[in-house]
Scaffold this motif. Structure first.
Motif, PDB file in Angstrom:
ATOM      1  N   ALA A 183       3.737  10.309  -9.615  1.00 21.70           N
ATOM      2  CA  ALA A 183       3.038  10.464 -10.965  1.00 21.70           C
ATOM      3  C   ALA A 183       2.541  12.015 -10.589  1.00 21.70           C
ATOM      4  O   ALA A 183       2.609  12.862 -11.792  1.00 21.70           O
ATOM      5  CB  ALA A 183       1.967   9.492 -10.904  1.00 21.70           C
ATOM      6  N   GLN A 184       1.687  12.283  -9.490  1.00 20.70           N
ATOM      7  CA  GLN A 184       1.274  13.591  -9.269  1.00 20.70           C
ATOM      8  C   GLN A 184       2.356  14.812  -9.478  1.00 20.70           C
ATOM      9  O   GLN A 184       2.075  15.893 -10.187  1.00 20.70           O
ATOM     10  CB  GLN A 184       0.488  13.786  -8.068  1.00 20.70           C
ATOM     11  CG  GLN A 184      -0.678  12.898  -7.963  1.00 20.70           C
ATOM     12  CD  GLN A 184      -1.517  13.084  -6.606  1.00 20.70           C
ATOM     13  OE1 GLN A 184      -0.700  13.418  -5.539  1.00 20.70           O
ATOM     14  NE2 GLN A 184      -2.621  12.362  -6.568  1.00 20.70           N
ATOM     15  N   VAL A 186       2.373   1.918  -3.471  1.00 19.74           N
ATOM     16  CA  VAL A 186       1.161   2.373  -4.175  1.00 19.74           C
ATOM     17  C   VAL A 186       1.030   3.808  -4.002  1.00 19.74           C
ATOM     18  O   VAL A 186       0.982   4.578  -4.848  1.00 19.74           O
ATOM     19  CB  VAL A 186       0.021   1.430  -4.129  1.00 19.74           C
ATOM     20  CG1 VAL A 186      -1.014   2.452  -4.965  1.00 19.74           C
ATOM     21  CG2 VAL A 186      -0.065   0.321  -4.567  1.00 19.74           C
ATOM     22  N   ASP A 187       1.103   4.263  -2.822  1.00 21.99           N
ATOM     23  CA  ASP A 187       0.799   5.759  -2.514  1.00 21.99           C
ATOM     24  C   ASP A 187       2.143   6.691  -3.024  1.00 21.99           C
ATOM     25  O   ASP A 187       1.922   7.507  -3.433  1.00 21.99           O
ATOM     26  CB  ASP A 187       0.563   5.732  -0.937  1.00 21.99           C
ATOM     27  CG  ASP A 187      -0.617   5.281  -0.380  1.00 21.99           C
ATOM     28  OD1 ASP A 187      -1.584   5.119  -1.163  1.00 21.99           O
ATOM     29  OD2 ASP A 187      -0.682   5.075   0.750  1.00 21.99           O
ATOM     30  N   GLU A 188       3.273   6.028  -2.769  1.00 24.66           N
ATOM     31  CA  GLU A 188       4.450   6.786  -3.181  1.00 24.66           C
ATOM     32  C   GLU A 188       4.528   6.997  -4.783  1.00 24.66           C
ATOM     33  O   GLU A 188       4.530   7.913  -5.261  1.00 24.66           O
ATOM     34  CB  GLU A 188       5.653   5.973  -2.795  1.00 24.66           C
ATOM     35  CG  GLU A 188       5.792   6.084  -1.179  1.00 24.66           C
ATOM     36  CD  GLU A 188       6.969   5.232  -0.869  1.00 24.66           C
ATOM     37  OE1 GLU A 188       7.711   4.605  -1.839  1.00 24.66           O
ATOM     38  OE2 GLU A 188       7.163   5.372   0.218  1.00 24.66           O
ATOM     39  N   ASN A 189       4.087   5.686  -5.594  1.00 23.13           N
ATOM     40  CA  ASN A 189       3.985   5.936  -6.940  1.00 23.13           C
ATOM     41  C   ASN A 189       3.038   7.017  -7.414  1.00 23.13           C
ATOM     42  O   ASN A 189       3.178   7.670  -8.388  1.00 23.13           O
ATOM     43  CB  ASN A 189       3.595   4.588  -7.599  1.00 23.13           C
ATOM     44  CG  ASN A 189       4.773   3.655  -7.466  1.00 23.13           C
ATOM     45  OD1 ASN A 189       5.780   4.063  -7.419  1.00 23.13           O
ATOM     46  ND2 ASN A 189       4.443   2.193  -7.477  1.00 23.13           N
ATOM     47  N   ARG A 190       1.869   6.975  -6.767  1.00 24.29           N
ATOM     48  CA  ARG A 190       0.678   8.044  -6.998  1.00 24.29           C
ATOM     49  C   ARG A 190       1.299   9.501  -6.752  1.00 24.29           C
ATOM     50  O   ARG A 190       0.958  10.414  -7.617  1.00 24.29           O
ATOM     51  CB  ARG A 190      -0.449   7.805  -6.342  1.00 24.29           C
ATOM     52  CG  ARG A 190      -1.713   8.503  -6.671  1.00 24.29           C
ATOM     53  CD  ARG A 190      -2.954   8.121  -6.101  1.00 24.29           C
ATOM     54  NE  ARG A 190      -2.901   8.278  -4.704  1.00 24.29           N
ATOM     55  CZ  ARG A 190      -2.756   7.132  -3.742  1.00 24.29           C
ATOM     56  NH1 ARG A 190      -2.912   5.944  -4.278  1.00 24.29           N
ATOM     57  NH2 ARG A 190      -2.751   7.478  -2.534  1.00 24.29           N
ATOM     58  N   LYS A 191       1.849   9.780  -5.751  1.00 28.31           N
ATOM     59  CA  LYS A 191       2.554  10.796  -5.429  1.00 28.31           C
ATOM     60  C   LYS A 191       3.610  11.442  -6.440  1.00 28.31           C
ATOM     61  O   LYS A 191       3.601  12.514  -6.774  1.00 28.31           O
ATOM     62  CB  LYS A 191       2.823  10.937  -4.017  1.00 28.31           C
ATOM     63  CG  LYS A 191       1.984  10.661  -2.902  1.00 28.31           C
ATOM     64  CD  LYS A 191       2.534  10.932  -1.549  1.00 28.31           C
ATOM     65  CE  LYS A 191       1.390  10.622  -0.553  1.00 28.31           C
ATOM     66  NZ  LYS A 191       2.117  10.485   0.993  1.00 28.31           N
ATOM     67  N   ARG A 206       0.747  -1.374   0.141  1.00 26.09           N
ATOM     68  CA  ARG A 206      -0.193  -0.089   0.174  1.00 26.09           C
ATOM     69  C   ARG A 206       0.864   1.285   0.044  1.00 26.09           C
ATOM     70  O   ARG A 206       0.583   2.462  -0.442  1.00 26.09           O
ATOM     71  CB  ARG A 206      -0.959   0.004   1.128  1.00 26.09           C
ATOM     72  CG  ARG A 206      -2.088  -0.946   1.213  1.00 26.09           C
ATOM     73  CD  ARG A 206      -3.062  -0.682   2.084  1.00 26.09           C
ATOM     74  NE  ARG A 206      -2.708  -0.948   3.576  1.00 26.09           N
ATOM     75  CZ  ARG A 206      -2.720  -2.068   4.018  1.00 26.09           C
ATOM     76  NH1 ARG A 206      -3.238  -3.293   3.567  1.00 26.09           N
ATOM     77  NH2 ARG A 206      -2.216  -2.230   5.395  1.00 26.09           N
TER      78      ARG A 206
END
Length: 339
Positions: free
Chosen positions: A310-311, A303-308, A300
């Motif tokens: 990408a943002q 996933v959060d780090e990859n989303r951040k 999890r």
């Protein structure tokens, strides 16, 4: 791969119970049972149909609903591979004696020994199995729903049986949540019965008597000569008569056999898929609950780090485009070569 098999059928009338007991004691025709091996069958508890029926009746409360389940018929067995595997068969007691002993103990603990009326081990069929009659008594009332109420309860029952009984003998639980269906014994015998009820014509002395053949020339027409069927012709005629009568039954039997083979193939494919999944996820199956929780938390977090990330990349790209436009620099699509 060998599986533990546990099924339960609800019997709601003494007529249903009597029919089941008749099959169990072979007092009615059982097409797939070998009469020569029937003496090898074992009865634990009441040893006659009348005694079993009386034992069930004795445990029924006087006051009960008209639609109440009076008895649960448990079927306990194992997939054929279990008895073909020398190692597994030895664990189970060759014809399943040790396995069935543990299964019966599990049922007695589940329902109370006083409610487990009798058990019957069949060794005269292709695969040994055990039938057990249980009165679903819950205190002073009948309550089959407590044990068989809904898919969740049935699934838990299968899991508990596989863990406490099957696992010890190398038998696995069936695939949980599988949509594969099972043809009940009643349905199977019903189809066979329909086929078996095809009327085979009686062979009479007249059928076996050579018949006069049709006249082919004037001498035979005048009765000077007479030709009759030879033994081969008689046999062919009788065979044709019987064949026409039993052909529909044979067709039905072949359909049943084909469907059973198809179902067996589906089980084999599911077993192979399960083995591949277990092999693929073998490293995860060895994890403890805490280790698995840590792994899930790490996943999890990633996933959060990859989303951040990408943002952030999207924001940086937007800022770069804005700065470029503010300086009056534009990018145009390059033209292709002149022709």
């Amino acid at each position: 791969m060998a599986y533990a098999i546990l099924r339960a059928a609800k019997l709601k009338s003494m007529g249903n119970i009597g029919g089941s007991i008749a099959h169990t004691f072979r007092s009615r025709d059982t097409p797939n049972a070998d009469p020569e091996r029937t003496p090898q069958n074992e009865h634990i508890g009441p040893a006659t149909p009348e005694a079993v029926k009386a034992g069930i009746a004795a445990r029924l409360p006087e006051k009960r609903r008209s639609d109440a389940v009076l008895c649960i018929e448990y079927f306990i067995g194992a997939s054929p591979e279990a008895f073909k595997d020398v190692t597994l068969a030895a664990k189970m007691g060759n014809t399943g004696g040790k396995y069935f002993d543990d299964a019966l103990a599990w049922l007695r603990q589940r329902h109370g020994a006083e409610n487990v009326i009798s058990a019957h081990i069949h060794r005269d069929e292709t695969t040994p199995h055990m039938v057990v009659y249980v009165v679903p008594r819950d205190g002073e009332k009948l309550n089959a729903k407590k044990w068989l109420g809904g898919k969740e309860a049935l699934s838990k029952m299968q899991t508990d049986f596989a863990e406490k009984v099957g696992k010890k003998f190398g038998l696995q639980r069936g695939i949980e949540g599988s949509k594969a269906t099972h043809k009940t014994i009643k349905e199977f015998y019903g189809e066979l019965g329909q086929a078996a009820q095809a009327e085979v014509p009686a062979i009479t002395p007249e059928d076996l008597t050579p018949r006069r053949m049709e006249a082919q020339d004037w001498s035979e027409r005048l009765g000077l000569f007479r030709r009759e069927e030879d033994p081969g012709m008689v046999a062919a005629r009788v065979t044709s008569k019987v064949g026409q009568a039993v052909r529909p039954a044979l067709t039905k039997l072949r359909e049943v056999q084909a469907r059973e083979r198809q179902q067996a193939g589906a089980v084999a494919r599911l077993s192979k898929a399960l083995s591949e999944l277990r092999e693929k996820f073998a490293p995860f199956l060895e994890l403890t609950a805490d280790q698995f929780a840590q792994l899930a938390a790490t996943a999890r977090r990633m996933v959060d780090e990859n989303r951040k990330l990408a943002q952030a990349q999207a924001q940086a790209q937007a800022q770069t485009q804005a700065q470029t436009q503010s300086r009056g620099i534009t990018f145009s699509k390059p033209r292709g070569p002149r022709r």
